[in-house]
Design a protein around this motif. Sequence first.
Motif, PDB file in Angstrom:
ATOM      1  N   PRO A 104       0.793  -1.233   0.000  1.00 36.09           N
ATOM      2  CA  PRO A 104       0.000   0.000   0.000  1.00 36.09           C
ATOM      3  C   PRO A 104       0.826   1.284   0.000  1.00 36.09           C
ATOM      4  O   PRO A 104       0.269   2.360  -0.212  1.00 36.09           O
ATOM      5  N   GLU A 105       2.129   1.201   0.229  1.00 29.49           N
ATOM      6  CA  GLU A 105       2.932   2.422   0.212  1.00 29.49           C
ATOM      7  C   GLU A 105       2.921   3.100  -1.153  1.00 29.49           C
ATOM      8  O   GLU A 105       3.116   4.316  -1.264  1.00 29.49           O
ATOM      9  N   GLY A 106       2.666   2.328  -2.206  1.00 28.37           N
ATOM     10  CA  GLY A 106       2.590   2.906  -3.540  1.00 28.37           C
ATOM     11  C   GLY A 106       1.190   3.375  -3.903  1.00 28.37           C
ATOM     12  O   GLY A 106       0.984   3.996  -4.943  1.00 28.37           O
ATOM     13  N   TRP A 107       0.241   3.093  -3.041  1.00 32.14           N
ATOM     14  CA  TRP A 107      -1.170   3.403  -3.314  1.00 32.14           C
ATOM     15  C   TRP A 107      -1.716   4.445  -2.341  1.00 32.14           C
ATOM     16  O   TRP A 107      -2.382   5.393  -2.745  1.00 32.14           O
ATOM     17  N   SER A 108      -1.397   4.275  -1.070  1.00 30.68           N
ATOM     18  CA  SER A 108      -1.963   5.159  -0.049  1.00 30.68           C
ATOM     19  C   SER A 108      -1.481   6.594  -0.217  1.00 30.68           C
ATOM     20  O   SER A 108      -0.329   6.846  -0.585  1.00 30.68           O
ATOM     21  N   ILE A 109      -2.367   7.507   0.079  1.00 25.12           N
ATOM     22  CA  ILE A 109      -2.048   8.932  -0.017  1.00 25.12           C
ATOM     23  C   ILE A 109      -0.941   9.320   0.969  1.00 25.12           C
ATOM     24  O   ILE A 109      -0.232  10.301   0.773  1.00 25.12           O
ATOM     25  N   ASP A 110      -0.741   8.496   2.013  1.00 20.71           N
ATOM     26  CA  ASP A 110       0.287   8.769   3.013  1.00 20.71           C
ATOM     27  C   ASP A 110       1.549   7.934   2.821  1.00 20.71           C
ATOM     28  O   ASP A 110       2.450   7.967   3.664  1.00 20.71           O
ATOM     29  N   GLY A 111       1.611   7.155   1.735  1.00 16.94           N
ATOM     30  CA  GLY A 111       2.801   6.368   1.455  1.00 16.94           C
ATOM     31  C   GLY A 111       3.148   5.403   2.571  1.00 16.94           C
ATOM     32  O   GLY A 111       2.275   4.738   3.140  1.00 16.94           O
ATOM     33  N   ARG A 112       4.426   5.345   2.914  1.00 20.29           N
ATOM     34  CA  ARG A 112       4.880   4.387   3.937  1.00 20.29           C
ATOM     35  C   ARG A 112       4.396   4.768   5.327  1.00 20.29           C
ATOM     36  O   ARG A 112       4.468   3.962   6.258  1.00 20.29           O
ATOM     37  N   ASN A 113       3.898   5.992   5.503  1.00 16.67           N
ATOM     38  CA  ASN A 113       3.359   6.425   6.792  1.00 16.67           C
ATOM     39  C   ASN A 113       1.870   6.115   6.923  1.00 16.67           C
ATOM     40  O   ASN A 113       1.222   6.591   7.849  1.00 16.67           O
ATOM     41  N   SER A 114       1.344   5.333   6.004  1.00 15.95           N
ATOM     42  CA  SER A 114      -0.085   5.034   5.978  1.00 15.95           C
ATOM     43  C   SER A 114      -0.530   4.205   7.173  1.00 15.95           C
ATOM     44  O   SER A 114       0.228   3.417   7.742  1.00 15.95           O
ATOM     45  N   TRP A 115      -1.810   4.343   7.511  1.00 11.05           N
ATOM     46  CA  TRP A 115      -2.423   3.516   8.555  1.00 11.05           C
ATOM     47  C   TRP A 115      -2.368   2.034   8.211  1.00 11.05           C
ATOM     48  O   TRP A 115      -2.459   1.180   9.114  1.00 11.05           O
ATOM     49  N   PHE A 116      -2.236   1.692   6.931  1.00  7.62           N
ATOM     50  CA  PHE A 116      -2.167   0.289   6.531  1.00  7.62           C
ATOM     51  C   PHE A 116      -1.083  -0.474   7.293  1.00  7.62           C
ATOM     52  O   PHE A 116      -1.180  -1.684   7.488  1.00  7.62           O
ATOM     53  N   PHE A 117      -0.032   0.240   7.705  1.00 10.57           N
ATOM     54  CA  PHE A 117       1.096  -0.411   8.367  1.00 10.57           C
ATOM     55  C   PHE A 117       1.040  -0.302   9.888  1.00 10.57           C
ATOM     56  O   PHE A 117       1.924  -0.815  10.566  1.00 10.57           O
ATOM     57  N   ARG A 118       0.019   0.361  10.415  1.00  9.10           N
ATOM     58  CA  ARG A 118      -0.108   0.496  11.862  1.00  9.10           C
ATOM     59  C   ARG A 118      -1.120  -0.521  12.377  1.00  9.10           C
ATOM     60  O   ARG A 118      -2.319  -0.410  12.134  1.00  9.10           O
ATOM     61  N   LYS A 119      -0.608  -1.495  13.092  1.00  6.71           N
ATOM     62  CA  LYS A 119      -1.417  -2.639  13.530  1.00  6.71           C
ATOM     63  C   LYS A 119      -2.661  -2.213  14.302  1.00  6.71           C
ATOM     64  O   LYS A 119      -3.740  -2.782  14.139  1.00  6.71           O
ATOM     65  N   GLU A 120      -2.538  -1.177  15.141  1.00  8.55           N
ATOM     66  CA  GLU A 120      -3.658  -0.767  15.974  1.00  8.55           C
ATOM     67  C   GLU A 120      -4.796  -0.177  15.147  1.00  8.55           C
ATOM     68  O   GLU A 120      -5.953  -0.155  15.589  1.00  8.55           O
ATOM     69  N   GLU A 121      -4.504   0.299  13.941  1.00  7.26           N
ATOM     70  CA  GLU A 121      -5.532   0.862  13.073  1.00  7.26           C
ATOM     71  C   GLU A 121      -5.968  -0.117  11.982  1.00  7.26           C
ATOM     72  O   GLU A 121      -7.137  -0.168  11.611  1.00  7.26           O
ATOM     73  N   ALA A 122      -5.029  -0.875  11.473  1.00  6.14           N
ATOM     74  CA  ALA A 122      -5.330  -1.809  10.376  1.00  6.14           C
ATOM     75  C   ALA A 122      -5.838  -3.150  10.896  1.00  6.14           C
ATOM     76  O   ALA A 122      -6.652  -3.806  10.251  1.00  6.14           O
ATOM     77  N   ILE A 123      -5.311  -3.584  12.050  1.00  4.87           N
ATOM     78  CA  ILE A 123      -5.610  -4.889  12.653  1.00  4.87           C
ATOM     79  C   ILE A 123      -5.083  -6.034  11.779  1.00  4.87           C
ATOM     80  O   ILE A 123      -4.425  -6.947  12.243  1.00  4.87           O
ATOM     81  N   MET A 124      -5.364  -5.979  10.493  1.00  8.29           N
ATOM     82  CA  MET A 124      -4.881  -6.995   9.550  1.00  8.29           C
ATOM     83  C   MET A 124      -4.270  -6.296   8.336  1.00  8.29           C
ATOM     84  O   MET A 124      -4.695  -5.198   7.975  1.00  8.29           O
ATOM     85  N   GLY A 125      -3.261  -6.942   7.732  1.00 10.40           N
ATOM     86  CA  GLY A 125      -2.527  -6.327   6.632  1.00 10.40           C
ATOM     87  C   GLY A 125      -2.999  -6.793   5.269  1.00 10.40           C
ATOM     88  O   GLY A 125      -4.101  -6.480   4.825  1.00 10.40           O
ATOM     89  N   ALA A 126      -2.135  -7.544   4.581  1.00 11.51           N
ATOM     90  CA  ALA A 126      -2.449  -7.985   3.228  1.00 11.51           C
ATOM     91  C   ALA A 126      -3.727  -8.817   3.173  1.00 11.51           C
ATOM     92  O   ALA A 126      -4.454  -8.789   2.184  1.00 11.51           O
TER      93      ALA A 126
END
Length: 340
Positions: A158-180
């Motif tokens: 998601p770093e290439g897709w998210s508007i926040d890049g590598r700082n995206s919530w996608f990588f924060r477990k407490e917000e994403a809970i699950m990744g890929a």
Amino acid sequence: MGKVRVAVIGCGSISKHRHIPEYAANPNVELVAFCDIVTERAEHYANQYGAKAYMNYEEMLQAEKPDAVSVNLPNVLHAPVSIAVANAGAHVLVEKPMATTYEESLAMIEAAKKNGVFLMVGHNQRLMPPHVKAKEILQTGKLGKVLTFRTSFGHPGPEGWSIDGRNSWFFRKEEAIMGAMGDLGVHKSDLIRWLLEDEVTEVAAFVGTIHKDGTECDDNSTCLLRMKSGTIGTLVASWTYYKGQDNSTVLWCENGAMHIGTHPEDQVIVELRDGSVEKHRVGAMATNDKQTASGVIDAFINSIVTNTPPSISGEEGLKSLNVILAAFESQATKQNVLIK
């Protein structure tokens, strides 16, 4: 009825590339509000569409009283915000995964029923032209019973897709809970259930983080699925397909095989046991790099306009989520997990 007054909560990439332009293109829609904790994002779209910008979704719901709302937020917020939207009397379109637990999902479904509104989940893979064509072919019966399958969804992350890049919530477990698995795997569990008109009853899975540094979210999963009919297959979700993105499915059947999304031009290929081959060019699937209309927004608005419950309902979203939750349980327990 007049135009459907729509609000969008969360103005990240999925809103930018899919929800907002597709709402804007629908003649039955009036975009009335945008909400994001980053004020500039909400204000950008509000200015573009003559709407209002908010930082607080509860304030927005009370002030605007929209007819319908897209909930495009970190996974952990899907349930509480969707429930708040339903309680405000608005129809809900929530991005996948619909929630992060079984209990949350049930609460969302109940809130929608209690308030007499629709709850739809953004499982767009059902609406992609190659998948629609594939199901149409399966329903003819020419391939017979599906015996085994593999379905895969992978990209560089998601770093290439998210508007926040590598700082995206996608990588924060407490917000994403699950990744890929929450990002891509749930798309494929929904697809295979819908495509085969069958339910997953047993899951064995390896789910882990093998390459994305600095996150506890899973970046790869390989799952073995058993369907109610006895069909077995594999489901793969990956954020580390750094070269050669993949969104493909292959079905091996009694009378031949069907390849979906394995060829750039012939999106559906049917190879029968008698040696004949059918090739169908029906339009490519949307990717992060090449956006095409998802069909989700039009389906959601059509449900509202015609007062017809959406086919991609909360109940459907829950069944697809259950497969992913079973995969995590399998990884944690090192055992096969049965889905009732």
